[in-house]
Write a protein that holds these residues in place. Structure first.
Motif, PDB file in Angstrom:
ATOM      1  N   LYS A   1      41.317 132.660 -46.368  1.00 36.64           N
ATOM      2  CA  LYS A   1      40.497 133.688 -46.587  1.00 36.64           C
ATOM      3  C   LYS A   1      41.205 134.621 -45.311  1.00 36.64           C
ATOM      4  CE  LYS A   1      35.216 133.741 -45.367  1.00 36.64           C
ATOM      5  NZ  LYS A   1      34.333 132.975 -44.638  1.00 36.64           N
ATOM      6  N   ASP A   2      40.645 135.648 -45.856  1.00 35.36           N
ATOM      7  CA  ASP A   2      41.418 137.028 -44.839  1.00 35.36           C
ATOM      8  C   ASP A   2      43.417 137.219 -44.483  1.00 35.36           C
ATOM      9  OD1 ASP A   2      38.862 137.423 -44.354  1.00 35.36           O
ATOM     10  OD2 ASP A   2      38.253 136.599 -42.651  1.00 35.36           O
ATOM     11  N   ALA A   3      43.461 136.742 -45.625  1.00 36.22           N
ATOM     12  CA  ALA A   3      45.150 136.652 -45.567  1.00 36.22           C
ATOM     13  C   ALA A   3      45.313 135.977 -44.466  1.00 36.22           C
ATOM     14  CB  ALA A   3      44.957 138.503 -45.537  1.00 36.22           C
ATOM     15  N   PHE A   4      45.072 134.473 -44.526  1.00 34.10           N
ATOM     16  CA  PHE A   4      46.247 133.550 -44.266  1.00 34.10           C
ATOM     17  C   PHE A   4      45.717 133.636 -41.965  1.00 34.10           C
ATOM     18  CE2 PHE A   4      47.988 133.552 -48.438  1.00 34.10           C
ATOM     19  CZ  PHE A   4      47.701 132.346 -48.053  1.00 34.10           C
ATOM     20  N   ARG A   5      44.206 134.934 -42.140  1.00 30.89           N
ATOM     21  CA  ARG A   5      44.030 135.295 -40.715  1.00 30.89           C
ATOM     22  C   ARG A   5      44.512 133.756 -39.582  1.00 30.89           C
ATOM     23  NH1 ARG A   5      39.527 134.937 -37.698  1.00 30.89           N
ATOM     24  NH2 ARG A   5      38.539 134.375 -38.982  1.00 30.89           N
ATOM     25  N   LEU A   6      43.830 132.254 -40.039  1.00 32.67           N
ATOM     26  CA  LEU A   6      44.124 131.231 -39.288  1.00 32.67           C
ATOM     27  C   LEU A   6      45.616 130.757 -38.902  1.00 32.67           C
ATOM     28  CD1 LEU A   6      40.237 129.915 -39.184  1.00 32.67           C
ATOM     29  CD2 LEU A   6      41.589 131.664 -37.718  1.00 32.67           C
ATOM     30  N   PHE A   7      46.063 130.686 -40.194  1.00 35.50           N
ATOM     31  CA  PHE A   7      47.296 130.606 -39.783  1.00 35.50           C
ATOM     32  C   PHE A   7      48.346 129.725 -39.204  1.00 35.50           C
ATOM     33  CE2 PHE A   7      51.993 130.212 -41.151  1.00 35.50           C
ATOM     34  CZ  PHE A   7      51.933 128.736 -42.139  1.00 35.50           C
ATOM     35  N   LYS A   8      48.268 128.940 -39.005  1.00 35.95           N
ATOM     36  CA  LYS A   8      49.888 128.839 -37.149  1.00 35.95           C
ATOM     37  C   LYS A   8      50.442 127.794 -38.102  1.00 35.95           C
ATOM     38  CE  LYS A   8      46.889 130.693 -34.174  1.00 35.95           C
ATOM     39  NZ  LYS A   8      45.932 130.633 -32.471  1.00 35.95           N
ATOM     40  N   ILE A   9      51.415 127.444 -37.853  1.00 37.57           N
ATOM     41  CA  ILE A   9      52.716 125.946 -37.753  1.00 37.57           C
ATOM     42  C   ILE A   9      52.763 125.607 -37.084  1.00 37.57           C
ATOM     43  CG2 ILE A   9      54.998 125.767 -38.467  1.00 37.57           C
ATOM     44  CD1 ILE A   9      55.888 128.575 -38.794  1.00 37.57           C
ATOM     45  N   VAL A  10      52.180 125.408 -35.898  1.00 41.93           N
ATOM     46  CA  VAL A  10      52.220 124.249 -34.794  1.00 41.93           C
ATOM     47  C   VAL A  10      50.244 123.836 -35.390  1.00 41.93           C
ATOM     48  CG1 VAL A  10      50.650 125.936 -33.130  1.00 41.93           C
ATOM     49  CG2 VAL A  10      52.151 124.007 -32.623  1.00 41.93           C
ATOM     50  N   HIS A  11      49.760 124.562 -35.793  1.00 39.41           N
ATOM     51  CA  HIS A  11      48.516 123.404 -36.375  1.00 39.41           C
ATOM     52  C   HIS A  11      48.463 123.229 -37.282  1.00 39.41           C
ATOM     53  CE1 HIS A  11      45.669 126.377 -33.434  1.00 39.41           C
ATOM     54  NE2 HIS A  11      46.583 125.655 -33.341  1.00 39.41           N
ATOM     55  N   ILE A  12      48.876 123.227 -38.053  1.00 41.81           N
ATOM     56  CA  ILE A  12      49.040 122.203 -39.302  1.00 41.81           C
ATOM     57  C   ILE A  12      50.334 121.276 -39.103  1.00 41.81           C
ATOM     58  CG2 ILE A  12      50.435 122.596 -41.848  1.00 41.81           C
ATOM     59  CD1 ILE A  12      49.602 125.840 -42.168  1.00 41.81           C
ATOM     60  N   CYS A  13      51.870 121.116 -37.855  1.00 45.73           N
ATOM     61  CA  CYS A  13      52.527 120.112 -37.443  1.00 45.73           C
ATOM     62  C   CYS A  13      51.854 118.886 -37.282  1.00 45.73           C
ATOM     63  CB  CYS A  13      53.413 120.413 -37.359  1.00 45.73           C
ATOM     64  SG  CYS A  13      54.871 122.022 -37.888  1.00 45.73           S
ATOM     65  N   ASN A  14      50.725 120.168 -36.235  1.00 44.61           N
ATOM     66  CA  ASN A  14      50.064 118.627 -35.914  1.00 44.61           C
ATOM     67  C   ASN A  14      48.900 117.988 -36.429  1.00 44.61           C
ATOM     68  OD1 ASN A  14      51.299 119.006 -33.126  1.00 44.61           O
ATOM     69  ND2 ASN A  14      49.602 120.897 -32.308  1.00 44.61           N
ATOM     70  N   LEU A  15      48.306 118.401 -37.599  1.00 43.84           N
ATOM     71  CA  LEU A  15      47.359 117.954 -38.306  1.00 43.84           C
ATOM     72  C   LEU A  15      47.663 116.601 -38.565  1.00 43.84           C
ATOM     73  CD1 LEU A  15      45.185 118.456 -40.024  1.00 43.84           C
ATOM     74  CD2 LEU A  15      45.826 120.034 -41.628  1.00 43.84           C
ATOM     75  N   VAL A  16      49.151 116.964 -39.523  1.00 40.08           N
ATOM     76  CA  VAL A  16      49.885 116.173 -40.268  1.00 40.08           C
ATOM     77  C   VAL A  16      50.266 114.660 -39.630  1.00 40.08           C
ATOM     78  CG1 VAL A  16      52.108 115.358 -42.090  1.00 40.08           C
ATOM     79  CG2 VAL A  16      51.266 117.474 -41.919  1.00 40.08           C
ATOM     80  N   LYS A  17      50.798 115.502 -38.099  1.00 44.70           N
ATOM     81  CA  LYS A  17      51.200 114.520 -37.994  1.00 44.70           C
ATOM     82  C   LYS A  17      50.423 112.977 -36.913  1.00 44.70           C
ATOM     83  CE  LYS A  17      55.065 116.377 -35.365  1.00 44.70           C
ATOM     84  NZ  LYS A  17      56.216 117.000 -34.553  1.00 44.70           N
ATOM     85  N   LYS A  18      48.752 113.636 -36.261  1.00 51.03           N
ATOM     86  CA  LYS A  18      47.612 113.325 -35.797  1.00 51.03           C
ATOM     87  C   LYS A  18      46.906 112.947 -36.905  1.00 51.03           C
ATOM     88  CE  LYS A  18      44.606 113.848 -31.816  1.00 51.03           C
ATOM     89  NZ  LYS A  18      44.506 114.667 -30.618  1.00 51.03           N
ATOM     90  N   TYR A  19      46.974 113.599 -37.830  1.00 51.43           N
ATOM     91  CA  TYR A  19      45.668 113.074 -38.906  1.00 51.43           C
ATOM     92  C   TYR A  19      46.307 112.125 -40.623  1.00 51.43           C
ATOM     93  CZ  TYR A  19      42.084 114.677 -35.717  1.00 51.43           C
ATOM     94  OH  TYR A  19      41.536 115.354 -34.363  1.00 51.43           O
ATOM     95  N   TYR A  20      47.561 112.610 -40.516  1.00 52.32           N
ATOM     96  CA  TYR A  20      47.878 112.452 -42.028  1.00 52.32           C
ATOM     97  C   TYR A  20      49.327 111.617 -41.827  1.00 52.32           C
ATOM     98  CZ  TYR A  20      43.897 115.089 -43.896  1.00 52.32           C
ATOM     99  OH  TYR A  20      43.006 115.337 -44.165  1.00 52.32           O
ATOM    100  N   PRO A  21      49.757 110.420 -40.535  1.00 59.09           N
ATOM    101  CA  PRO A  21      51.056 109.728 -40.887  1.00 59.09           C
ATOM    102  C   PRO A  21      51.689 109.389 -41.993  1.00 59.09           C
ATOM    103  CG  PRO A  21      49.309 108.977 -39.181  1.00 59.09           C
ATOM    104  CD  PRO A  21      48.797 109.353 -39.824  1.00 59.09           C
ATOM    105  N   GLN A  22      50.030 108.453 -42.373  1.00 60.67           N
ATOM    106  CA  GLN A  22      50.411 107.408 -43.733  1.00 60.67           C
ATOM    107  C   GLN A  22      50.970 108.113 -45.233  1.00 60.67           C
ATOM    108  OE1 GLN A  22      47.333 104.608 -43.989  1.00 60.67           O
ATOM    109  NE2 GLN A  22      48.007 103.732 -41.989  1.00 60.67           N
ATOM    110  N   ASP A  23      51.000 108.902 -44.891  1.00 63.27           N
ATOM    111  CA  ASP A  23      50.556 110.082 -46.000  1.00 63.27           C
ATOM    112  C   ASP A  23      51.911 110.842 -45.987  1.00 63.27           C
ATOM    113  OD1 ASP A  23      47.994 109.895 -47.848  1.00 63.27           O
ATOM    114  OD2 ASP A  23      47.562 110.401 -45.621  1.00 63.27           O
ATOM    115  N   PHE A  24      53.200 111.343 -44.887  1.00 59.53           N
ATOM    116  CA  PHE A  24      53.945 111.228 -44.978  1.00 59.53           C
ATOM    117  C   PHE A  24      54.696 110.252 -43.904  1.00 59.53           C
ATOM    118  CE2 PHE A  24      50.824 114.744 -45.498  1.00 59.53           C
ATOM    119  CZ  PHE A  24      51.838 115.778 -46.394  1.00 59.53           C
TER     120      PHE A  24
END
Length: 269
Positions: A122-145
């Motif tokens: 939404k809004d041309a990916f206004r909220l996109f941040k690489i560090v947030h996405i990396c933290n999302l994977v490490k903290k909440y989806y460690p068993q899927d990656f």
């Protein structure tokens, strides 16, 4: 009610801005906590002023509070009327509101929504941040990656930021589901397969929450006081039928009886 009204109205909107809604959850908690700590005196002054304007009797707030009614009432010398209203009613009501908010919007859930909002186109990916996405994977989806995939994720995200986010075909999207569909159609889901996997995992998040909430409601109906000895397996089987009643409605009693009858024949054979 005045404090929580803004949050309630935001959550009722059909097109919800989840990030701002989570910020409203945080501010609502803070305002309710402030009301609990500093709101009694202003409230009491307002009530007294209202009573005086309308000629309503005001009890002596320093008098002893009487418990019970009729001949069973008794006075507690250590408990005043003000203490009863402030601690027994005012504070209890606010604590209930805080507990309800904390149980429904715990810190982990709030953080998960905030981090996952970085994938929203939404809004041309206004909220996109690489560090947030990396933290999302490490903290909440460690068993899927795997650990190796987690280390490699930052590199495809840098390409993704310059490719997908700047691509004109992805500029007018408003939901993560549209982004997932667009990646599939364009073939970019194969190039950014780690990001595509994360997007699909995030899309299942609302489903998992609604399924959990649906499970608690029938639990009160199925496991009553008269059924308190019901075993976990029987409870789980009954809950599945109740929660998925739309699917269960496709099966008639005759179909179930025929199925059991065929099982009996197989055992005899």
């Amino acid at each position: 009610m005045g404090i929580t009204n803004v949050l309630c109205q935001a959550l009722k909107q059909h097109s919800q801005d989840l990030l701002n809604a989570m910020h409203l959850v945080s501010t609502t908690k803070s305002l309710i906590q402030k009301l609990r700590d500093d709101g009694w005196e202003p409230l009491l002054a307002s009530v007294i002023s209202f009573c005086e304007q309308h000629e309503i009797d005001i009890p002596d707030m320093n008098a002893c509070y009487t418990k019970g009614r009729g001949r069973y009432h008794r006075q507690d010398e250590n408990l005043t009327i003000e203490h009863h209203f402030r601690i027994g009613i005012f504070t209890v009501a606010i604590n209930f509101q805080l507990q309800e908010l904390r149980s429904r919007f715990c810190e982990l859930t709030t953080e998960l929504v905030i981090l996952s909002s970085g994938l929203n186109p939404k809004d041309a990916f206004r909220l996109f941040k690489i560090v947030h996405i990396c933290n999302l994977v490490k903290k909440y989806y460690p068993q899927d990656f795997t650990e190796h995939e987690q280390e490699l994720l930052e590199s495809p995200l840098q390409h993704y930021e310059l490719d997908v986010i700047k691509h004109p075909d992805f500029q007018n999207m408003n939901a993560i589901s549209e982004l997932c569909r667009g990646l599939k159609i364009s073939g970019k889901s194969k190039i950014y397969f780690l990001i595509d996997r994360l997007i699909r995992l995030v899309l299942t998040f609302p489903v998992s929450i609604s399924t959990t909430e649906r499970a608690f409601s029938p639990m009160k109906l199925l496991k009553t006081r008269l059924r308190n000895r019901m075993e976990d397996k029987l409870l789980a089987d009954n809950m599945i039928v109740y929660i998925e009643k739309e699917i269960a409605g496709n099966f008639t009693i005759e179909m179930i009886m025929d199925d059991f009858y065929s099982m009996k024949n197989r055992r005899q054979a």
